[in-house]
Design a protein around this motif. Sequence first.
Motif, PDB file in Angstrom:
ATOM      1  N   GLU A 164       0.818  -1.212   0.000  1.00 50.07           N
ATOM      2  CA  GLU A 164       0.000   0.000   0.000  1.00 50.07           C
ATOM      3  C   GLU A 164       0.856   1.269   0.000  1.00 50.07           C
ATOM      4  O   GLU A 164       0.311   2.370   0.013  1.00 50.07           O
ATOM      5  CB  GLU A 164      -0.927  -0.006   1.211  1.00 50.07           C
ATOM      6  CG  GLU A 164      -1.951  -1.125   1.173  1.00 50.07           C
ATOM      7  CD  GLU A 164      -2.886  -1.131   2.363  1.00 50.07           C
ATOM      8  OE1 GLU A 164      -3.906  -0.431   2.309  1.00 50.07           O
ATOM      9  OE2 GLU A 164      -2.589  -1.825   3.352  1.00 50.07           O
ATOM     10  N   ASN A 195      -7.492   8.470   4.197  1.00 50.49           N
ATOM     11  CA  ASN A 195      -8.421   8.834   5.273  1.00 50.49           C
ATOM     12  C   ASN A 195      -8.454  10.345   5.429  1.00 50.49           C
ATOM     13  O   ASN A 195      -7.926  10.907   6.387  1.00 50.49           O
ATOM     14  CB  ASN A 195      -7.974   8.166   6.579  1.00 50.49           C
ATOM     15  CG  ASN A 195      -8.983   8.338   7.704  1.00 50.49           C
ATOM     16  OD1 ASN A 195     -10.067   8.869   7.498  1.00 50.49           O
ATOM     17  ND2 ASN A 195      -8.620   7.899   8.892  1.00 50.49           N
ATOM     18  N   ASP A 244      -9.400   3.830   9.887  1.00 47.91           N
ATOM     19  CA  ASP A 244      -8.065   3.265  10.113  1.00 47.91           C
ATOM     20  C   ASP A 244      -8.154   1.856  10.688  1.00 47.91           C
ATOM     21  O   ASP A 244      -7.368   0.972  10.317  1.00 47.91           O
ATOM     22  CB  ASP A 244      -7.260   4.164  11.062  1.00 47.91           C
ATOM     23  CG  ASP A 244      -6.836   5.466  10.390  1.00 47.91           C
ATOM     24  OD1 ASP A 244      -6.710   5.483   9.147  1.00 47.91           O
ATOM     25  OD2 ASP A 244      -6.632   6.465  11.109  1.00 47.91           O
ATOM     26  N   ARG A 289      -9.167  -0.487   7.957  1.00 46.64           N
ATOM     27  CA  ARG A 289      -8.023  -0.711   7.059  1.00 46.64           C
ATOM     28  C   ARG A 289      -7.036  -1.711   7.674  1.00 46.64           C
ATOM     29  O   ARG A 289      -6.464  -2.563   6.980  1.00 46.64           O
ATOM     30  CB  ARG A 289      -7.332   0.632   6.789  1.00 46.64           C
ATOM     31  CG  ARG A 289      -6.789   0.770   5.372  1.00 46.64           C
ATOM     32  CD  ARG A 289      -6.523   2.227   5.033  1.00 46.64           C
ATOM     33  NE  ARG A 289      -6.056   2.339   3.667  1.00 46.64           N
ATOM     34  CZ  ARG A 289      -4.799   2.621   3.334  1.00 46.64           C
ATOM     35  NH1 ARG A 289      -3.910   2.818   4.268  1.00 46.64           N
ATOM     36  NH2 ARG A 289      -4.447   2.713   2.071  1.00 46.64           N
ATOM     37  N   ARG A 317      -8.425  -5.075   7.235  1.00 48.29           N
ATOM     38  CA  ARG A 317      -8.243  -5.509   5.848  1.00 48.29           C
ATOM     39  C   ARG A 317      -6.825  -6.035   5.624  1.00 48.29           C
ATOM     40  O   ARG A 317      -6.631  -7.065   4.983  1.00 48.29           O
ATOM     41  CB  ARG A 317      -8.534  -4.348   4.893  1.00 48.29           C
ATOM     42  CG  ARG A 317      -8.375  -4.716   3.422  1.00 48.29           C
ATOM     43  CD  ARG A 317      -8.627  -3.539   2.504  1.00 48.29           C
ATOM     44  NE  ARG A 317      -7.633  -2.488   2.654  1.00 48.29           N
ATOM     45  CZ  ARG A 317      -7.623  -1.358   1.955  1.00 48.29           C
ATOM     46  NH1 ARG A 317      -8.574  -1.141   1.058  1.00 48.29           N
ATOM     47  NH2 ARG A 317      -6.691  -0.451   2.139  1.00 48.29           N
ATOM     48  N   ASP A 361     -10.561   1.067  -0.735  1.00 47.87           N
ATOM     49  CA  ASP A 361     -10.666   2.112   0.293  1.00 47.87           C
ATOM     50  C   ASP A 361     -12.041   2.768   0.281  1.00 47.87           C
ATOM     51  O   ASP A 361     -12.587   3.113   1.333  1.00 47.87           O
ATOM     52  CB  ASP A 361      -9.594   3.193   0.069  1.00 47.87           C
ATOM     53  CG  ASP A 361      -8.234   2.799   0.648  1.00 47.87           C
ATOM     54  OD1 ASP A 361      -8.190   1.851   1.448  1.00 47.87           O
ATOM     55  OD2 ASP A 361      -7.233   3.445   0.291  1.00 47.87           O
TER      56      ASP A 361
END
Length: 591
Positions: free
Chosen positions: A279, A518, A526, A529, A532, A549
């Motif tokens: 990422e 974000n 957050d 995420r 994830r 996202d």
Amino acid sequence: MTATTITDPQEILRQTFGFSGFRGKQEAVVSRVLRGENTLAVMPTGAGKSLCYQLPALARSGTAIVISPLIALMHDQIRAAKAVGIRAAAMTSADHDNAATADRLRRGELDLLYIAPERATMGAFQNLLSAIDISLFAIDEAHCVSEWGHDFRPDYRLLRPLLDQFQHVPRLALTATADKVTREDILHQLGIPLEGLVLAGFDRPNIRYAITPRKNAGKQIIDFLARNPGAGIVYAPSRKKTETIAAQIAATGRPVGVYHAGLPPEQRAAAQAEFVRSEDMVMVATIAFGMGIDKPDVRFVIHAGLPKSLEAYYQETGRAGRDGDPAEAQLFWGATDFAQARQWLGEIEENRLAAERARLNALAALVETPGCRRAILLKHFGEDPPETCDNCDNCDNPPTVLNVSEMAQKLLSAVYRTGQSFGIMHLEKVLTGQPDDKVLARGHDRLSVFGIVSAEDAPLLRPVMRTLMAHEMLVTTDHGGLALGPTARPVLRGEQRVSIAEPPKKKPRNRVRSQTPNPVGDPLFDALRAKRTELAQERNVPPYVIFHDSVLRAMASDRPVSPMEMAQISGVGTKKLEAYGDAFLDVIRRF
């Protein structure tokens, strides 16, 4: 009920893909395929081209044969297809289960089969196809069939006989990048009627275009990266440059990879796999990298040199922001880029020369325009865009346009009077009246052009030089000096005006906030995420395969408390709800 037992396209869209409606031209393309009509879909990257064949593959009986140019691209798309419950496989030189896949194909157990054009034209594979029920042929990256396309692949030219063997099977060609000439060639080469063209707009409104003269590429790239988080691609003009730039980025602590054709295949594959899963990694690569990447969360694409054409620039920058979130396209260019490109023109066939020169001139217009970059790009593809877009460097900070015709005449005169063999540093000294040893030894202090440019105007010399080189008014010699080009005469005679865009003195606006995943600083986002990332690592898939996202932002905003509420969020289909719904609902409940 599984996705493969549903035939209503709207229901498949909702159940399998988790979307309440089609986007853009998707419905027009899907409808044509479901009616059995041959189609060419020209849709921008990120517009959902893969859905245009995946959905009909589920709605029609049989297996869809997807012809794709790169194995890595196939495998990325198969992984994403399986995540929503589509039965997909590939038969390639990199797959070790081709016999088992062929058996599944014969038994009707596949919705999608991905193959390369080389395999598609083999007699043995065509015999296999004759024994099965085919729902459709999808030809991805269809610009590869055209010699006017920027990624011409001769094997694509051999597809027409295969397609004609199965006249009853609809054929769907897909590409993000094709100007009018290329579109017409694709239609002809693949046997698709003119009325089969579905042309979506080329605009990618979430991408911000910026173009800057290259001064110190390494420093300029490092400064850009400091302002822009997330994963991105840096295109370098040579293998050596990829290594140099990657080392500079690595020194900052940012995760970085290198990709070029000179590396061993296993090293390239490992770097690509790491980039797809990351990422925040920066991949520094030659143009050998990219077409095979199905990664929606690329936040920026940087060109450290001039691309080959506007088509290539559009295709390469289009790898950013495919998830619809804000993305940046930054190009650093230099006069030497145009000099090298024009030298290359001397090596190509006569019948292609005019077209290639036009492409280079179109690039010159893009990098030099004081107006909207997006407008230049979209007009090239035959659109009629607004004059401003509010999302490129020139629209953000409109530059002052300077008439530098007199300065151009002075520079061209100095080139001519010094013998057309010296570089810009020597010419600057002559024009600004600096009598160093080299100038005195050659008697250039006695020329009429000596000292005719003031210290105040001297900073304009290099921008003017770049413009003159971009338009072939100046060319480089074999030894790196400057000489008059074929279009210099009208400028010297005062018959042609020369203008440049003077960059504003203001600093560019800081866009870091819009670049962050974000933007409102929501702690729930957050946490989602982080969950994830955890699930992605457990399943050994890229995070975006689980959810984009944008889906996580919707979860953080809507805060669903039940599977039924979670299913209402766009992008949450039945299969993903079953696989991940409880895990994300648990995170939401904790907030």
